[in-house]
Design a protein around this motif. Structure first.
Motif, PDB file in Angstrom:
ATOM      1  N   ASP A 262       0.968  -1.487  -0.022  1.00  0.00           N
ATOM      2  CA  ASP A 262      -0.451  -0.389   0.327  1.00  0.00           C
ATOM      3  C   ASP A 262       1.037   0.971  -0.277  1.00  0.00           C
ATOM      4  O   ASP A 262       0.337   2.565  -0.926  1.00  0.00           O
ATOM      5  N   LYS A 263       1.839   1.107   1.294  1.00  0.00           N
ATOM      6  CA  LYS A 263       2.971   2.641   1.221  1.00  0.00           C
ATOM      7  C   LYS A 263       3.627   2.850  -0.145  1.00  0.00           C
ATOM      8  O   LYS A 263       4.222   3.733  -0.504  1.00  0.00           O
ATOM      9  N   VAL A 264       4.102   1.473  -0.774  1.00  0.00           N
ATOM     10  CA  VAL A 264       4.810   1.855  -2.487  1.00  0.00           C
ATOM     11  C   VAL A 264       3.658   2.369  -3.669  1.00  0.00           C
ATOM     12  O   VAL A 264       4.343   3.318  -4.013  1.00  0.00           O
ATOM     13  N   CYS A 265       3.000   2.118  -3.201  1.00  0.00           N
ATOM     14  CA  CYS A 265       1.510   2.012  -4.540  1.00  0.00           C
ATOM     15  C   CYS A 265       1.057   3.645  -4.111  1.00  0.00           C
ATOM     16  O   CYS A 265       0.852   4.406  -5.494  1.00  0.00           O
ATOM     17  N   ARG A 266       0.743   4.200  -2.874  1.00  0.00           N
ATOM     18  CA  ARG A 266       0.651   5.307  -2.612  1.00  0.00           C
ATOM     19  C   ARG A 266       1.728   6.810  -3.514  1.00  0.00           C
ATOM     20  O   ARG A 266       1.785   7.354  -3.262  1.00  0.00           O
ATOM     21  N   ALA A 267       3.170   6.340  -2.662  1.00  0.00           N
ATOM     22  CA  ALA A 267       4.204   7.233  -3.183  1.00  0.00           C
ATOM     23  C   ALA A 267       3.677   6.937  -4.881  1.00  0.00           C
ATOM     24  O   ALA A 267       3.853   8.680  -4.966  1.00  0.00           O
ATOM     25  N   LEU A 268       3.857   5.835  -5.392  1.00  0.00           N
ATOM     26  CA  LEU A 268       4.147   6.336  -6.758  1.00  0.00           C
ATOM     27  C   LEU A 268       2.466   7.093  -7.873  1.00  0.00           C
ATOM     28  O   LEU A 268       2.833   7.773  -8.636  1.00  0.00           O
ATOM     29  N   ALA A 269       1.089   6.848  -6.557  1.00  0.00           N
ATOM     30  CA  ALA A 269       0.069   7.604  -7.094  1.00  0.00           C
ATOM     31  C   ALA A 269       0.561   8.758  -7.049  1.00  0.00           C
ATOM     32  O   ALA A 269       0.022  10.370  -7.772  1.00  0.00           O
ATOM     33  N   LEU A 270       1.077   9.523  -6.219  1.00  0.00           N
ATOM     34  CA  LEU A 270       1.068  10.938  -5.272  1.00  0.00           C
ATOM     35  C   LEU A 270       2.069  11.838  -6.204  1.00  0.00           C
ATOM     36  O   LEU A 270       2.164  12.063  -6.713  1.00  0.00           O
ATOM     37  N   LEU A 271       3.406  10.595  -7.182  1.00  0.00           N
ATOM     38  CA  LEU A 271       3.830  11.462  -8.111  1.00  0.00           C
ATOM     39  C   LEU A 271       3.085  12.158  -9.092  1.00  0.00           C
ATOM     40  O   LEU A 271       3.442  12.732  -9.478  1.00  0.00           O
ATOM     41  N   LEU A 272       2.289  11.086  -9.323  1.00  0.00           N
ATOM     42  CA  LEU A 272       1.692  11.021 -10.870  1.00  0.00           C
ATOM     43  C   LEU A 272       0.970  12.203 -10.122  1.00  0.00           C
ATOM     44  O   LEU A 272       0.316  13.330 -11.424  1.00  0.00           O
ATOM     45  N   LEU A 273       0.182  12.345  -9.373  1.00  0.00           N
ATOM     46  CA  LEU A 273      -1.446  13.426  -8.974  1.00  0.00           C
ATOM     47  C   LEU A 273      -0.871  14.958  -8.894  1.00  0.00           C
ATOM     48  O   LEU A 273      -0.971  16.007  -8.969  1.00  0.00           O
ATOM     49  N   GLN A 274       1.230  14.650  -7.924  1.00  0.00           N
ATOM     50  CA  GLN A 274       1.324  16.125  -8.093  1.00  0.00           C
ATOM     51  C   GLN A 274       1.635  16.969  -8.845  1.00  0.00           C
ATOM     52  O   GLN A 274       1.540  18.042  -8.517  1.00  0.00           O
ATOM     53  N   ASN A 275       1.855  16.444 -10.099  1.00  0.00           N
ATOM     54  CA  ASN A 275       1.579  17.452 -11.334  1.00  0.00           C
ATOM     55  C   ASN A 275       0.369  17.969 -11.957  1.00  0.00           C
ATOM     56  O   ASN A 275       0.550  18.526 -12.914  1.00  0.00           O
ATOM     57  N   ALA A 276      -0.387  17.544 -11.413  1.00  0.00           N
ATOM     58  CA  ALA A 276      -2.146  18.078 -12.045  1.00  0.00           C
ATOM     59  C   ALA A 276      -3.217  18.342 -11.644  1.00  0.00           C
ATOM     60  O   ALA A 276      -2.967  17.737 -10.366  1.00  0.00           O
ATOM     61  N   VAL A 277      -3.892  19.418 -11.845  1.00  0.00           N
ATOM     62  CA  VAL A 277      -4.725  19.696 -10.833  1.00  0.00           C
ATOM     63  C   VAL A 277      -6.290  18.522 -10.965  1.00  0.00           C
ATOM     64  O   VAL A 277      -6.332  18.030  -9.921  1.00  0.00           O
ATOM     65  N   LYS A 278      -6.100  18.117 -12.090  1.00  0.00           N
ATOM     66  CA  LYS A 278      -7.226  17.025 -11.906  1.00  0.00           C
ATOM     67  C   LYS A 278      -7.038  16.338 -12.918  1.00  0.00           C
ATOM     68  O   LYS A 278      -6.264  16.376 -13.924  1.00  0.00           O
ATOM     69  N   PHE A 279      -6.993  14.719 -12.866  1.00  0.00           N
ATOM     70  CA  PHE A 279      -6.440  13.270 -13.808  1.00  0.00           C
ATOM     71  C   PHE A 279      -7.445  12.690 -13.407  1.00  0.00           C
ATOM     72  O   PHE A 279      -8.941  12.327 -13.552  1.00  0.00           O
ATOM     73  N   ASN A 280      -7.925  12.287 -15.248  1.00  0.00           N
ATOM     74  CA  ASN A 280      -9.030  11.342 -15.762  1.00  0.00           C
ATOM     75  C   ASN A 280      -9.067   9.981 -15.005  1.00  0.00           C
ATOM     76  O   ASN A 280      -8.235   9.621 -15.197  1.00  0.00           O
ATOM     77  N   LEU A 281     -10.769   9.867 -14.207  1.00  0.00           N
ATOM     78  CA  LEU A 281      -9.750   9.232 -13.004  1.00  0.00           C
ATOM     79  C   LEU A 281      -9.773   7.523 -13.419  1.00  0.00           C
ATOM     80  O   LEU A 281      -8.169   6.749 -13.119  1.00  0.00           O
TER      81      LEU A 281
END
Length: 390
Positions: A262-281
């Motif tokens: 869970d922690k590894v997956c969450r870190a990589l999700a944050l990396l993707l989300l930090q540069n976008a205001v909103k992301f197509n789910l």
């Protein structure tokens, strides 16, 4: 100084029977220069009393623009002045009824001097530690990795544990727990927060090595990691990364780590989300699954309290919303949440208010106090009890 006869005469005027009273009679008088400003009283529970009697300390923390709190070794308390209608007197050496000798046959007078008096005292109420400032301080100078030869290291805005204890309104144990939670690391005596991109870079080195060596994510050998990755990053940073994203254990005298999926997956999700205001789910979920190590599975449950899904938009979207970035004050937190979204389902809002719950308090109780419930399309939703400025 009153004599025994004068005391007995006073008892008669007051219509009190001497035999109904203690045989030791305290006769009080004020000392010179006595003032209510000389002393402050504080009410302590049994646990805090035992800590004081055991030689531990209580510390009042707060800068000039902050409301003072009191901290024990592991808890934080709000300080509130409580008034009392009874005047409280400070009488050194005064004995209470259970301390007086009960074998005296006749009454006698003991003269005691009042050293101070007070009509209020400090009342303690356990509260959440104020830790938002901790991350803010550490973000002033995040650690981005070893300095390159010839490059001068920035030494401003670095804090030791002593510095943090002076500036953060929380107990030492609560500060240490939070430092661990935000993945802070002690480097050369200073507590540093790793730059997120650098932290993910370290994690990438570890997961790529696990994949290339065909190790199980539940059996990652520390020594092998340090030896293989030493040319790329300091050994201390590799071990710190493993401590952040894995569980340390021993097997056959070897130190191994079991990585938290869970922690590894969450870190990589944050990396993707930090540069976008909103992301197509849907697009995000596809890219996210492709970015995590083979053998790990992503789930939106892994993103509770760090990302918010909007099911009402078309197409559905997801955006970064970390609970640690929200206001610490309960009312301010709810105000902020309702400016972001007018109506919340209980499942959506719960991760963002769970940390506000006090002892024996539920999120349901918080919602009852700070939000209004209604039903929309058969689903229970919550909106603000007061008008929200947008």
């Amino acid at each position: 100084m009153r004599t025994l006869e004068e005391v007995q005469a006073t008892l008669q005027i007051a219509k009190l029977k001497e035999e109904d009273l203690q045989t030791t009679i305290h006769c009080l008088s004020f000392g010179e220069h006595v003032s209510s400003a000389d002393y402050c009283l504080m009410e302590l529970d049994d646990n805090l009393c035992k800590q004081i009697e055991g030689g531990q300390s209580l510390v009042i923390r707060g800068e000039k623009d902050e409301r003072a709190v009191l901290c024990s070794g592991d808890k934080t308390y709000d300080l509130k002045i409580a008034d009392t209608s009874n005047l409280l007197l400070f009488v050194p050496g005064c004995q209470t009824a259970d301390q007086l000798p009960n074998n005296l046959d006749s009454s006698h007078v003991v003269h005691a001097q009042i050293w101070g008096f007070c009509n209020s005292y400090w009342e303690l109420r356990k509260q959440r530690p104020k830790l938002k400032k901790l991350k803010k301080l550490l973000m002033e100078n995040p650690y981005e990795g070893p300095t390159i030869v010839g490059q001068e290291e920035i030494t401003e805005s670095r804090y030791t544990m002593f510095d943090l204890l002076e500036m953060i309104q929380a107990s030492e144990a609560e500060i240490k727990d939070n430092l661990k939670a935000i993945h802070a690391c002690e480097i050369d005596g200073y507590w540093r927060l790793l730059d997120f991109d650098y932290e993910v870079k370290l994690l990438g080195h570890v997961t790529q090595l696990v994949d290339s060596e065909s190790w199980s994510f539940n059996k990652v050998p520390l020594q092998n990691c340090l030896e293989e990755l030493a040319p790329l990053e300091p050994k201390e940073m590799i071990e710190h990364c493993l401590n952040c994203y894995g569980h340390r254990y021993f097997e056959n005298d070897k130190i191994l780590y079991s990585l938290y999926e869970d922690k590894v997956c969450r870190a990589l999700a944050l990396l993707l989300l930090q540069n976008a205001v909103k992301f197509n789910l849907k697009e995000f979920q596809d890219v996210w699954q492709q970015s995590v190590p083979d053998g790990m599975s992503t789930s939106l449950d892994q993103l509770k309290s760090v990302a918010l899904v909007d099911r009402t938009s078309r197409p559905e979207t997801i955006c970064l919303l970390r609970v640690e970035d929200l206001p610490e004050d309960t009312q301010e937190r709810f105000n902020h949440l309702f400016t972001l979204r007018e109506k919340w389902t209980e499942d959506d809002i719960t991760p963002y208010i769970q940390d506000l719950c006090g002892e024996k308090q539920s999120t349901g109780a918080l919602l009852t106090k700070y939000a209004r419930c209604s039903v929309q399309n058969g689903v229970k939703v919550f909106n603000s009890r007061r008008p929200v400025a947008t």
